[in-house]
Design an enzyme around this catalytic site. Structure first.
Site, PDB file in Angstrom:
ATOM      1  N   GLU A 355       0.834  -1.188   0.000  1.00  0.00           N
ATOM      2  CA  GLU A 355       0.000   0.000   0.000  1.00  0.00           C
ATOM      3  C   GLU A 355       0.876   1.248   0.000  1.00  0.00           C
ATOM      4  OE1 GLU A 355      -4.172  -1.265   2.171  1.00  0.00           O
ATOM      5  OE2 GLU A 355      -2.806   0.077   3.225  1.00  0.00           O
ATOM      6  N   CYS A 356       0.701   2.081  -1.007  1.00  0.00           N
ATOM      7  CA  CYS A 356       1.325   3.399  -1.090  1.00  0.00           C
ATOM      8  C   CYS A 356       2.844   3.314  -0.996  1.00  0.00           C
ATOM      9  CB  CYS A 356       0.744   4.326  -0.024  1.00  0.00           C
ATOM     10  SG  CYS A 356       0.987   6.085  -0.407  1.00  0.00           S
TER      11      CYS A 356
END
Length: 828
Positions: A355-356
């Site tokens: 994530e990210c």
């Protein structure tokens, strides 16, 4: 259920909510209270400070991410064992999702959780107007928010503070006043505050803040106000219950597509070992993420990509959450071993969620706020760079196709919070539609900018844990002898199945008779040197190729060792056992499993390749292998099956080349570990210094001497010719049945018989070598040893009676080709 609690809110961002809320938590904790810290909204950074202040995990309460109904259960779960909860609000009291009429605002969460509110107001630029502001905040909403007190922040002087207090009057208790003190404010950068985990001075700063809050705020009155909060009737959130609800047919969180593929039981992911990134570069993740994975049966191990050089032993899943890789790009890029290990593992199918920040880390490179692009893992063909504007928004995302985490058509809620963007993404399908395609997703990888709170979507955690439990990766220690169990025709072990020459048996027997002294391999090394026309200083006798691989792995602190696959896996096992994280050059079927020297990274200082390669049987030109040699690099060539001597490098000294030979296969002596390596004298001396004394046994020495004579060379050529005839007969028979094969120059054939075919052949009495333990291959392939004509004909007859070239079932789609599996005896 009684839970004393307070919400810390403000008219707007910048009034000091985080400072005061964190200071209150720290001061109350130091006063003897067990405090639970919470944050309204998706913010990761503030909960890090809350955790430092309370000694407990910081928690988030966000109705967009988890839904209104989970807010109170999550609050009660996070506050379990605490005697007081302090909740920090977000932005201004009534500011929430754009266009949502206050949805997900501080006031919204306060109303749902029935939590009294303390206002923090920056009074630095006003005096009597502060009273009007407070009055508006208390009365604007219908029904009004339960504001029970105010803390005045950034007073310019005592006289200034007194004016504000007098204007407020008895409308609202003033719990304390803080003077201007820049020393207690956390530093910030492009995404807000610097996380506590990145600040060496965070603990000391928090001590100062706690002391200041304790001196300026009436803590006893704060506790009394918190204790007046109404009781809560809901049941605390339980990750184990959420996991079971996902698995149960008809469960609230599941979809039909998901339901069909789930294991049953709350520990359906037992056996999963998931590495979760942490440290200074990966500080963002919700506490409930790990709790859900553990509830699903997974073991969680910490990984710090700035420090650790390998994935934890036994890793079956990888979770890379949010953080600031762009701020730590140089350190992350310098950790080459871990980057290679992760890239190799993802290439093998290690279930991975990013994530990210995790997405950025998996890219080919990251360019931070200043300086050049720095190489990252390289598992995703994209580059990350700083963007001109911050992306900060709630999202509702739809899944375009089934993937590791989600199922086609499924919707999740999340948020984006980044100031980077990607260029050149072309791997896999999009992870989400938001509504534009975003991220990358496959059956084993899910990477995107979207942050999701798995408490709101527990099926995501369950799917990831289940995939991690199912993942085994290639069994690098698997060998053909495991297949050849009693009662089966052995087509799995690559050992010549004819009788040994009498002269070899006699030499072996004599070595046992003469084994009354420690073995001395010098005679064997002299014989081998004479056979290959080289000096004795070029030869090191070894206990088979396995010992040679181990010695090479220990020879140097290899910076970038590379193993060319698919091939015999022992060299990679040796390198990993020695503490290295080798990279892989995986040759493909589309290219005929042939090596292009340009595929080998320029910075590789050790390259290991088989010639001909096991299990493909592909022979690489000697010129292609010698072209890999260069200053500072060692090239190790395993010539275990080069019995006809075509393209051999054993008969000449080439700087930087090490040739390994084994007697196991052609001479039918797998129980006697006998082999040797040929290279430059200085390398032989260095390798010999690592060798255990007397590791080469007397029978192995006798075998080396006996098989180095001219008589033995003539016999080896005869056996090589016979094996070639056997192999050609096998390959021709397979092709006549419509079974795809790889053109081989070794005593075996790699054949694509279809998924599940190995088990079918076992049911028919034939053992073949599974291929899915070789990196780059799957279980649609098997390796079949070349045996005598009658044995091969028996196999072909069995295939002819079962192979669907005569019956046309639906094929299995694999790697762009339709593969039709053998049918079981039950189907027949």
């Amino acid at each position: 259920m009684s839970l004393p609690r307070l919400m810390v809110a403000a008219p707007a961002s910048g009034h000091g909510k985080t400072t005061v809320a964190t200071g209150l938590m720290a001061a109350l904790a130091r006063a003897g209270h067990t405090v639970s810290g919470h944050k309204v909204g998706p913010d990761y950074i503030d909960p890090g400070y809350h955790a430092l202040a309370t000694g407990r995990p910081g928690r988030n309460l966000d109705p967009h991410l988890v839904g209104e109904k989970r807010l109170v259960p999550l609050l009660l779960h996070g506050a379990a064992g605490a005697d007081l909860a302090v909740i920090e609000g977000v932005m201004g009291l009534y500011d929430g999702q754009i266009g949502g009429d206050g949805f997900a605002s501080t006031a919204h969460v306060a109303a749902v959780t029935r939590t009294p509110v303390i206002l923090v107001v920056d009074i630095s630029s006003a005096s009597r107007t502060i009273a009007a502001t407070i009055h508006g905040l208390m009365t604007w909403a219908q029904p009004p928010v339960d504001v029970v007190g105010v803390i005045l922040n950034k007073a310019g002087s005592e006289r200034h503070a007194e004016e504000v207090v007098r204007s407020i009057g008895d409308r609202l208790p003033v719990l304390g006043t803080l003077q201007r003190d820049d020393g207690i404010e956390a530093p910030s950068r492009h995404l807000g505050l610097v996380p506590a985990a990145e600040r060496a001075d965070a603990a000391a700063a928090l001590d100062r803040l706690a002391a200041q809050i304790a001196g300026a705020v009436d803590l006893e009155r704060v506790v009394r106000l918190a204790s007046a909060a109404p009781d809560l009737r809901e049941t605390p959130w339980d990750p184990s219950v959420e996991v079971v609800r996902c698995e149960r047919p008809g469960g609230a969180s599941e979809t039909p597509a998901f339901r069909s593929g789930l294991p049953s039981g709350g520990n359906g992911a037992k056996g999963a070992r998931i590495a979760v990134a942490g440290g200074r570069a990966f500080t963002f993740r919700y506490a409930e993420t790990v709790e859900l994975l553990r509830a699903a049966g997974a073991e969680i191990v910490e990984l710090d990509p700035l420090i650790d050089t390998r994935l934890p032993e036994g890793t079956t899943g990888l979770y890379l959450g949010g953080g600031f890789p762009e701020m730590h790009a140089a350190e992350l890029g310098a950790n080459e071993r871990l980057r290679r290990d992760i890239r190799t593992s993802i290439g093998r199918g290690l279930p991975t969620v990013a994530e990210c920040a995790g997405l950025l880390y998996l890219c080919e490179s990251v360019r931070g706020p200043e300086g050049p692009a720095v190489p990252m893992v390289g598992a995703i063909a994209a580059a990350a760079e700083m963007a001109p504007r911050l992306t900060l928004s709630y999202r509702t995302a739809t899944t375009p196709t089934d993937n590791l985490l989600s199922r086609a058509g499924e919707q999740v809620t999340g948020h984006e919070f980044h100031r980077t963007h990607l260029t050149g993404v072309d791997d896999g399908d999009p992870a989400w539609l938001m509504p534009d395609p975003a991220g990358v997703a496959t059956s084993t990888l899910h990477a995107s900018y979207l942050h999701t709170h798995w408490a709101g979507h527990p099926q995501l955690a369950q799917r990831f844990a289940a995939a991690a439990a199912a993942y085994a990766g290639p069994d690098l220690r698997h060998h053909g002898d495991r297949e050849a169990t009693p009662g089966l025709v052995d087509l799995a072990v690559n050992v010549f199945d004819g009788p040994r020459p009498r002269w070899l048996d006699r030499a072996l027997a004599d070595s046992i008779t003469d084994s009354d002294s420690y073995p001395d391999a010098s005679a064997a090394e002299t014989a081998v040197a004479r056979r290959h026309g080289r000096g004795t200083g070029d030869v090191l006798a070894t206990a088979g190729a396995a010992e040679a691989f181990t010695l090479v792995a220990r020879l140097r602190p290899w910076r970038h060792a590379v193993v060319v696959h698919p091939q015999f896996t022992e060299p990679e096992v040796a390198l990993r056992t020695a503490g290295h994280a080798p990279g892989q050059v995986v040759l493909t079927h589309d290219d005929g499993f042939r090596l292009d020297p340009r595929q080998v990274p320029d910075d590789a200082d050790l390259v290991v390749i088989g010639n001909p390669t096991n299990p493909t049987g592909v022979r690489h030109p000697a010129s292609a292998i010698t072209s890999l040699a260069r200053v500072g690099r060692l090239v190790v060539v395993d010539e275990a099956f080069l019995d006809d001597e075509v393209e051999t490098l054993a008969d000449e000294r080439v700087p930087g080349i090490v040739v390994l030979r084994s007697l196991t296969k052609i001479w039918s002596i797998p129980g006697i570990r006998a082999g040797y390596l040929l290279t430059e004298p200085h390398l032989v001396a260095d390798l010999r210094a690592l060798q255990t004394p007397w590791s080469v046994s007397a029978p192995a020495i006798a075998a080396l001497v006996a098989t180095s004579t001219e008589t033995a060379r003539d016999e080896a050529r005869r056996r090589a010719e016979e094996l070639a005839h056997r192999r050609d007969h096998l390959a021709q028979g397979l092709e006549e049945l419509g079974i795809e094969t790889v053109p081989s120059t070794a005593p075996f054939v790699l054949a694509r018989t279809g998924r599940g075919s190995r088990e079918v052949l076992r049911s028919l009495g034939f053992a073949v070598r599974r291929a899915d333990t070789f990196p780059g291959l799957d279980d649609s392939w098997v390796r079949i040893s070349a045996r005598r004509t009658p044995v091969t004909d028996d196999l072909l007859g069995a295939l002819r009676s079962t192979h669907p070239v005569l019956r046309k079932p639906v094929g299995i789609r694999h790697s762009g080709a339709t593969v039709t599996p053998l049918q079981s005896t039950k189907e027949r």
